[in-house]
Scaffold this motif. Structure first.
Motif, short mmCIF file in Angstrom:
data_model
loop_
_atom_site.label_atom_id
_atom_site.label_comp_id
_atom_site.label_asym_id
_atom_site.label_seq_id
_atom_site.Cartn_x
_atom_site.Cartn_y
_atom_site.Cartn_z
N TYR A 84 16.41 -41.28 58.03
CA TYR A 84 15.96 -41.23 56.64
C TYR A 84 17.08 -41.64 55.68
O TYR A 84 16.88 -42.48 54.80
CB TYR A 84 15.46 -39.82 56.31
N VAL A 88 15.71 -45.11 54.42
CA VAL A 88 14.59 -44.86 53.51
C VAL A 88 14.99 -44.21 52.19
O VAL A 88 14.42 -44.52 51.14
CB VAL A 88 13.52 -43.98 54.21
N GLN A 89 15.98 -43.34 52.21
CA GLN A 89 16.31 -42.54 51.02
C GLN A 89 16.50 -43.34 49.74
O GLN A 89 16.01 -42.94 48.68
CB GLN A 89 17.54 -41.69 51.31
N VAL A 92 13.44 -43.91 47.29
CA VAL A 92 12.94 -42.88 46.38
C VAL A 92 13.37 -43.18 44.95
O VAL A 92 12.57 -43.13 44.01
CB VAL A 92 13.45 -41.49 46.80
N CYS A 103 6.98 -47.68 52.69
CA CYS A 103 7.66 -47.48 53.96
C CYS A 103 6.62 -47.41 55.06
O CYS A 103 5.72 -46.57 55.01
CB CYS A 103 8.52 -46.21 53.94
N ALA A 134 11.19 -37.26 51.95
CA ALA A 134 11.00 -37.98 50.68
C ALA A 134 10.43 -37.06 49.62
O ALA A 134 10.78 -37.16 48.44
CB ALA A 134 10.08 -39.18 50.90
N ASP A 137 13.28 -35.25 48.05
CA ASP A 137 14.15 -36.09 47.23
C ASP A 137 13.47 -36.56 45.95
O ASP A 137 14.15 -36.84 44.95
CB ASP A 137 14.61 -37.31 48.04
N PHE A 249 5.03 -44.87 45.41
CA PHE A 249 5.67 -44.72 46.71
C PHE A 249 4.57 -44.60 47.75
O PHE A 249 3.86 -43.59 47.81
CB PHE A 249 6.55 -43.49 46.72
N LEU A 251 3.69 -44.25 51.63
CA LEU A 251 4.25 -43.86 52.93
C LEU A 251 3.15 -44.04 53.97
O LEU A 251 2.13 -43.34 53.94
CB LEU A 251 4.75 -42.42 52.87
#
Length: 328
Positions: A84, A88-89, A92, A103, A134, A137, A249, A251
């Motif tokens: 992550y 991916v982080q 965010v 993602c 996520a 975050d 976002f 996912l």
């Protein structure tokens, strides 16, 4: 803002429009008991090697190596948190800048897609996956953006099963239709949206949606997801100067690609596998067209690509996590 979070925000500026990373899972207990060979090796940060065991004419054994290069490669020693943070982080924070962020987890059935996206327990700090991390975050990013006057977060969760759409967060059975409007672009008419006031609200909805999706047992996986799910978090911000910024976002936990002929699948599982493979092929064609700068992008070839059309073009950033099984 702490140094770590400042670095993450800075890293979000460097995220490419399309980033492809590979995650290799470890051999399972069953594969170890069967003495299945590990045919994948992470050679460096960007290269993974597939080993093909062959025989010469004189029956001498040898190994032929196939090298593949990606933006990042993670081996079996990397846990969900490491993946992550490494892949991916930064997305965010891009969503809070008004970017359409997506993602994906993509791979064969049993390669670890759902484990990567959700984890074995979405509430466990060690084992939770990309989506619950996520969720945490997103609320951290909200707190750190001082120029925000007001934030509204809404989420929805959609399942695509055999090219049919289902709202996983609604108790009512409503026919969902994909439509395009001048004001909002591509929308799913009838899809419920749920306001989120806390991380707990978000985690609860994730849990509800996962319980309602379609699962089945296959020869490759005892608990196989038979549908694609799209968990959407919309970020609506009102800034101190009165302007509004909207980011999204997405996912996405994709159903696993399958060799339906090889495994002798029949009946409903055959139909499911065929539909899954067709939609995954359509997604691959869209990503190829985008990265090749082709004039025509075939978004309309599947419900999946049509739904994500605006998230795969324009002001977008997409990370594709390819999950790999270590055996042939």
């Amino acid at each position: 803002m702490c140094i770590r979070d400042r670095k993450i925000m800075e890293a979000s500026r460097d995220v490419p429009k399309i980033c492809v990373v590979v995650r290799k899972r470890p051999l399972s207990k069953k594969e170890i008991q069967k003495n299945d060979p590990d045919i994948l090796e992470r050679r460096d940060a960007n290269t993974i090697v597939a080993k093909e065991f062959k025989l010469k004419v004189d029956l001498t054994k040898y190994i032929e190596e196939h090298h593949f290069t990606f933006d990042k490669v993670f081996d079996e020693t990397v846990d969900n948190e490491g993946l992550y943070r490494g892949a991916v982080q930064p997305l965010v924070y891009s969503a809070f800048k008004g970017t359409k962020v997506t993602c994906f987890a993509y791979g064969q059935t049993g390669s670890g897609k759902t484990y990567t996206m959700y984890g074995s327990d979405i509430y466990d700090e060690e084992f939770k996956g990309i989506i619950p991390r996520a969720a945490f975050d997103i609320f951290q990013a909200w707190e750190y953006k001082q120029e925000i006057k007001e934030v509204e977060l809404r989420c929805s969760m959609l399942e695509i099963y055999k090219e049919n759409l289902k709202d996983l967060l609604s108790d009512e059975s409503v026919e969902l239709k994909i439509k395009e409007t001048p004001q909002r672009g591509i929308i799913v008419e009838g899809l419920s949206e749920h306001p989120i006031g806390s991380e707990e609200d978000l985690m609860y909805l994730i849990d509800v949606g996962e319980e309602r999706r379609v699962w089945a047992e296959t020869r490759q996986n005892s608990v196989s997801s038979r549908s694609h799910t799209i968990f959407v978090i919309e970020v609506r911000q009102t800034l101190e100067n009165g302007s509004e910024v909207r980011g999204t976002f997405n996912l996405v936990d994709l159903a696993g690609s399958e060799k339906v002929g090889k495994f002798g699948v029949q009946g409903q599982l055959f139909e499911e596998g065929t539909k899954i493979n067709l939609s995954l092929s359509a997604l691959g064609n869209v990503i190829h067209a985008l990265t090749s700068n082709l004039d025509h992008i075939p978004y309309r070839d599947s419900k999946l690509t049509r739904l994500l059309q605006e998230s795969l073009g324009g002001n977008y950033k997409t990370t594709l996590v390819v999950t790999c099984s270590p055996h042939s």
